[in-house]
Scaffold this motif. Structure first.
Motif, PDB file in Angstrom:
ATOM      1  N   GLN A  99      16.937  -0.650  17.228  1.00 24.27           N
ATOM      2  CA  GLN A  99      15.882  -1.550  16.759  1.00 24.27           C
ATOM      3  C   GLN A  99      15.759  -1.518  15.237  1.00 24.27           C
ATOM      4  N   PHE A 100      15.854  -0.316  14.651  1.00 25.20           N
ATOM      5  CA  PHE A 100      15.757  -0.210  13.192  1.00 25.20           C
ATOM      6  C   PHE A 100      16.895  -0.970  12.513  1.00 25.20           C
ATOM      7  N   VAL A 101      18.117  -0.831  13.044  1.00 26.33           N
ATOM      8  CA  VAL A 101      19.265  -1.520  12.461  1.00 26.33           C
ATOM      9  C   VAL A 101      19.087  -3.032  12.546  1.00 26.33           C
ATOM     10  N   ALA A 102      18.459  -3.502  13.636  1.00 24.26           N
ATOM     11  CA  ALA A 102      18.221  -4.940  13.807  1.00 24.26           C
ATOM     12  C   ALA A 102      17.029  -5.420  12.989  1.00 24.26           C
ATOM     13  N   GLY A 103      16.378  -4.497  12.261  1.00 23.75           N
ATOM     14  CA  GLY A 103      15.254  -4.887  11.422  1.00 23.75           C
ATOM     15  C   GLY A 103      13.926  -4.937  12.153  1.00 23.75           C
ATOM     16  N   ARG A 104      13.900  -4.448  13.407  1.00 22.51           N
ATOM     17  CA  ARG A 104      12.654  -4.472  14.179  1.00 22.51           C
ATOM     18  C   ARG A 104      12.027  -3.079  14.107  1.00 22.51           C
ATOM     19  N   ASN A 105      11.401  -2.784  12.953  1.00 16.86           N
ATOM     20  CA  ASN A 105      10.914  -1.436  12.684  1.00 16.86           C
ATOM     21  C   ASN A 105       9.770  -1.024  13.604  1.00 16.86           C
ATOM     22  N   SER A 106       8.881  -1.963  13.923  1.00 20.38           N
ATOM     23  CA  SER A 106       7.756  -1.627  14.796  1.00 20.38           C
ATOM     24  C   SER A 106       8.244  -1.244  16.186  1.00 20.38           C
ATOM     25  N   LEU A 107       9.211  -1.989  16.704  1.00 17.33           N
ATOM     26  CA  LEU A 107       9.783  -1.654  18.008  1.00 17.33           C
ATOM     27  C   LEU A 107      10.509  -0.316  17.954  1.00 17.33           C
ATOM     28  N   GLY A 108      11.144  -0.040  16.821  1.00 22.26           N
ATOM     29  CA  GLY A 108      11.809   1.244  16.664  1.00 22.26           C
ATOM     30  C   GLY A 108      10.834   2.401  16.768  1.00 22.26           C
ATOM     31  N   PHE A 138       1.103   1.410  28.801  1.00 21.61           N
ATOM     32  CA  PHE A 138       0.998   1.630  27.357  1.00 21.61           C
ATOM     33  C   PHE A 138       2.229   1.084  26.631  1.00 21.61           C
ATOM     34  N   MET A 139       3.409   1.326  27.216  1.00 22.88           N
ATOM     35  CA  MET A 139       4.648   0.856  26.603  1.00 22.88           C
ATOM     36  C   MET A 139       4.692  -0.672  26.557  1.00 22.88           C
ATOM     37  N   ALA A 140       4.288  -1.319  27.634  1.00 23.25           N
ATOM     38  CA  ALA A 140       4.310  -2.787  27.673  1.00 23.25           C
ATOM     39  C   ALA A 140       3.404  -3.365  26.590  1.00 23.25           C
ATOM     40  N   ILE A 141       2.202  -2.812  26.474  1.00 21.50           N
ATOM     41  CA  ILE A 141       1.267  -3.296  25.449  1.00 21.50           C
ATOM     42  C   ILE A 141       1.831  -3.054  24.050  1.00 21.50           C
ATOM     43  N   ALA A 142       2.373  -1.833  23.845  1.00 18.45           N
ATOM     44  CA  ALA A 142       2.933  -1.498  22.528  1.00 18.45           C
ATOM     45  C   ALA A 142       4.113  -2.395  22.180  1.00 18.45           C
ATOM     46  N   LEU A 143       4.993  -2.692  23.159  1.00 19.71           N
ATOM     47  CA  LEU A 143       6.152  -3.547  22.903  1.00 19.71           C
ATOM     48  C   LEU A 143       5.729  -4.965  22.561  1.00 19.71           C
ATOM     49  N   VAL A 144       4.725  -5.474  23.265  1.00 22.40           N
ATOM     50  CA  VAL A 144       4.245  -6.831  22.979  1.00 22.40           C
ATOM     51  C   VAL A 144       3.662  -6.898  21.570  1.00 22.40           C
ATOM     52  N   ILE A 181       4.536  -8.198  15.733  1.00 23.48           N
ATOM     53  CA  ILE A 181       4.507  -7.792  14.318  1.00 23.48           C
ATOM     54  C   ILE A 181       5.858  -8.066  13.667  1.00 23.48           C
ATOM     55  N   ASP A 182       6.938  -7.710  14.372  1.00 24.56           N
ATOM     56  CA  ASP A 182       8.282  -7.873  13.807  1.00 24.56           C
ATOM     57  C   ASP A 182       8.699  -9.332  13.725  1.00 24.56           C
ATOM     58  N   GLN A 183       8.420 -10.103  14.777  1.00 24.35           N
ATOM     59  CA  GLN A 183       8.852 -11.502  14.835  1.00 24.35           C
ATOM     60  C   GLN A 183       7.711 -12.355  15.379  1.00 24.35           C
ATOM     61  N   PRO A 184       6.711 -12.638  14.561  1.00 23.09           N
ATOM     62  CA  PRO A 184       5.542 -13.377  15.055  1.00 23.09           C
ATOM     63  C   PRO A 184       5.866 -14.772  15.573  1.00 23.09           C
ATOM     64  N   ALA A 185       6.883 -15.407  14.998  1.00 22.20           N
ATOM     65  CA  ALA A 185       7.217 -16.768  15.446  1.00 22.20           C
ATOM     66  C   ALA A 185       7.862 -16.780  16.821  1.00 22.20           C
ATOM     67  N   ALA A 186       8.615 -15.743  17.121  1.00 16.44           N
ATOM     68  CA  ALA A 186       9.305 -15.679  18.421  1.00 16.44           C
ATOM     69  C   ALA A 186       9.467 -14.220  18.813  1.00 16.44           C
ATOM     70  N   PRO A 187       8.430 -13.603  19.369  1.00 14.60           N
ATOM     71  CA  PRO A 187       8.494 -12.182  19.709  1.00 14.60           C
ATOM     72  C   PRO A 187       9.580 -11.879  20.720  1.00 14.60           C
TER      73      PRO A 187
END
Length: 478
Positions: free
Chosen positions: A35-44, A96-102, A107-113
């Motif tokens: 996820q970090f490499v893909a630029g999705r830091n929050s998911l990481g 908890f994981m589902a809520i956190a992932l959503v 946060i990472d991709q607000p236009a298309a999560p």
């Protein structure tokens, strides 16, 4: 019945739980790194934090096992309640994981999560049901064994057998996870360094989990046998003194902390390495200089190379897919690297491939932000996913997001009629050459004919022969 050594129980349980925790840390680090490499830091961060649930549950269960093995029966019930509470909280970890992932994907991709709410409800709902059933079984087992160890009678419905079945199922699942490693050996797929690392870590996670679960499974059986010896009397004859367990506890903490630190350092070190070599691993550009022709066609190789090999390709063409994913990185490699040959990619979507033109347009839009070759590779690797779609536009957009192509620029380019015009002009240039199909190749503007009853490999051999002939003559002409 032969007496069960409490030291055996403690060792098996501690080793098993340690392996399970290390495996979870490995898996979480691999998923987080991707996820970090893909630029999705929050998911990481979410993937890193989720390991805390499993570690906490394993830790308190271990504390309970130590209490049973050290005659600390006065503390046993209190520790059991703490372990049960943690397992009850762990039951809700999928929620908890589902809520956190959503939240993180918004946060990472607000236009298309990446994880819209509608896409997580069903899978995480099923996961929640399974995890909750398992954690209830563990909690019931700890509660029953505690009662028996304190002198209570054996319950009619013994949860040990049910827990053993759950552990067997988990062992099978972890064993299947080991097979993830073989994804890296798929000859039709293109893998980055980070993807290979993640496959390896997932397989190691499966192997450690399998070994650890088998150890815990055996410890559960031994605890069941030992408590059965009590016959309704409190167990007070365990042979491991509390001081010994404290020394073991300290050793446990040191080992776990050291392993976790080393794994984190290794994983993120490999991620950095993966980012450095990623371009060279992509068959499209081979880590070589890239440029663009006046017609918007992509080039890899030295721009001043005397020999130009033009590939006329269709993103929906199976032969083109085979060439791109299996042969491109070997095709004329030394000649291209030495600056004698450059390769041009020209669009030639065939009329009977309904999604070939939209794919060509999408690739050209990725080229606007210098991501053509990455997108080119991904289109061919995942050709089977989009080739038969009625409308692949949403897939192409998701692919662009995944490859960090700016969404706004990508969408503007998709809807710009100029992009379609460029593809159509490329098709007309190919038609003027009377190309036999795709993939076709031209060397310095002269088409290399297909061999009768030949395949793509035969065509590549013919191209190489023409190029070698030109190099031997020292001529730039056909």
């Amino acid at each position: 019945m032969r007496s069960v050594s409490p030291l055996t129980i403690l060792n098996r349980a501690q080793l098993g739980l340690l392996l399970i925790m290390v495996g979870n840390i490995l898996y979480s680090c691999g998923a987080s790194a991707e996820q970090f490499v893909a630029g999705r830091n929050s998911l990481g961060l979410v993937w890193l934090l989720q390991v805390g649930f499993a570690v906490a549950a394993a830790h308190f269960t271990r504390q309970w096992i130590i209490a049973t093995a050290t005659s600390e029966l006065g503390k046993l019930e209190q520790i059991a309640q703490s372990a049960i509470s943690v397992w009850n909280i762990y039951a809700y970890s999928p929620v908890f994981m589902a809520i956190a992932l959503v939240i993180a994907s918004n946060i990472d991709q607000p236009a298309a999560p990446l994880f819209p709410l509608v896409n997580v409800i069903v899978p995480f709902g099923i996961l929640f049901a399974l995890v909750r059933t398992f954690t209830q079984t563990v909690s019931r087992w700890i509660e029953q064994r505690t009662q028996v160890l304190r002198g209570g009678s054996e319950p009619e419905q013994n949860s040990t057998a049910l827990l053993q079945k759950w552990l067997t199922a988990l062992a099978v699942l972890h064993g299947l996870t080991v097979l993830t490693l073989f994804n890296s050996f798929d000859p039709t797929a293109i893998h980055t360094q980070v993807e290979i690392i993640n496959n390896v870590l997932t397989s190691v996670y499966g192997a450690l989990g399998l070994t650890g679960i088998l150890g815990v499974k055996r410890a559960v059986a031994l605890i069941g046998a030992r408590t059965a010896e009590a016959h309704g009397e409190p167990v007070s004859a365990w042979t491991i003194p509390p001081q010994s367990s404290k020394r073991r506890s300290k050793g446990w903490t040191i080992v776990l902390s050291s392993v976790a630190a080393l794994l984190l350092a290794a994983v993120f070190g490999l991620v950095v390495l993966g980012q450095k070599v990623q371009a060279e691993e992509r068959p499209g550009s081979l880590g070589l200089p890239t440029s663009v022709t006046a017609n918007g066609e992509q080039i890899y190789g030295h721009p001043d190379a005397p020999i130009t090999v033009t590939e006329y390709a269709d993103f929906q063409c199976p032969g083109c897919q085979w060439f791109a994913t299996s042969e491109r990185h070997r095709f004329l490699k030394s000649e291209i690297r030495s600056g004698k040959v450059k390769v041009v990619f020209a669009d030639f979507p065939l009329a009977f491939h309904n999604n070939a033109v939209p794919a060509a347009i999408a690739a050209r839009c990725a080229a606007k932000v210098e991501q053509f070759w990455v997108y080119h590779d991904a289109l061919y690797v995942e050709q089977d996913k989009w080739a038969r779609m009625d409308d692949p536009s949403s897939f192409f957009l998701r692919l662009a997001r995944r490859l960090k192509v700016p969404e706004k620029d990508f969408l503007e380019c998709l809807h710009n009629p100029t992009t379609l015009t460029q593809v159509e002009r490329s098709v007309k240039r190919g038609e003027a050459l009377d190309l036999p199909g795709t993939p076709s190749f031209a060397v310095n503007g002269k088409v290399v004919p297909w061999k009768e009853d030949g395949d793509v490999q035969d065509t590549l051999t013919s191209v190489e022969q023409v190029v070698h002939s030109l190099l031997e003559r020292g001529s730039n002409g056909p």
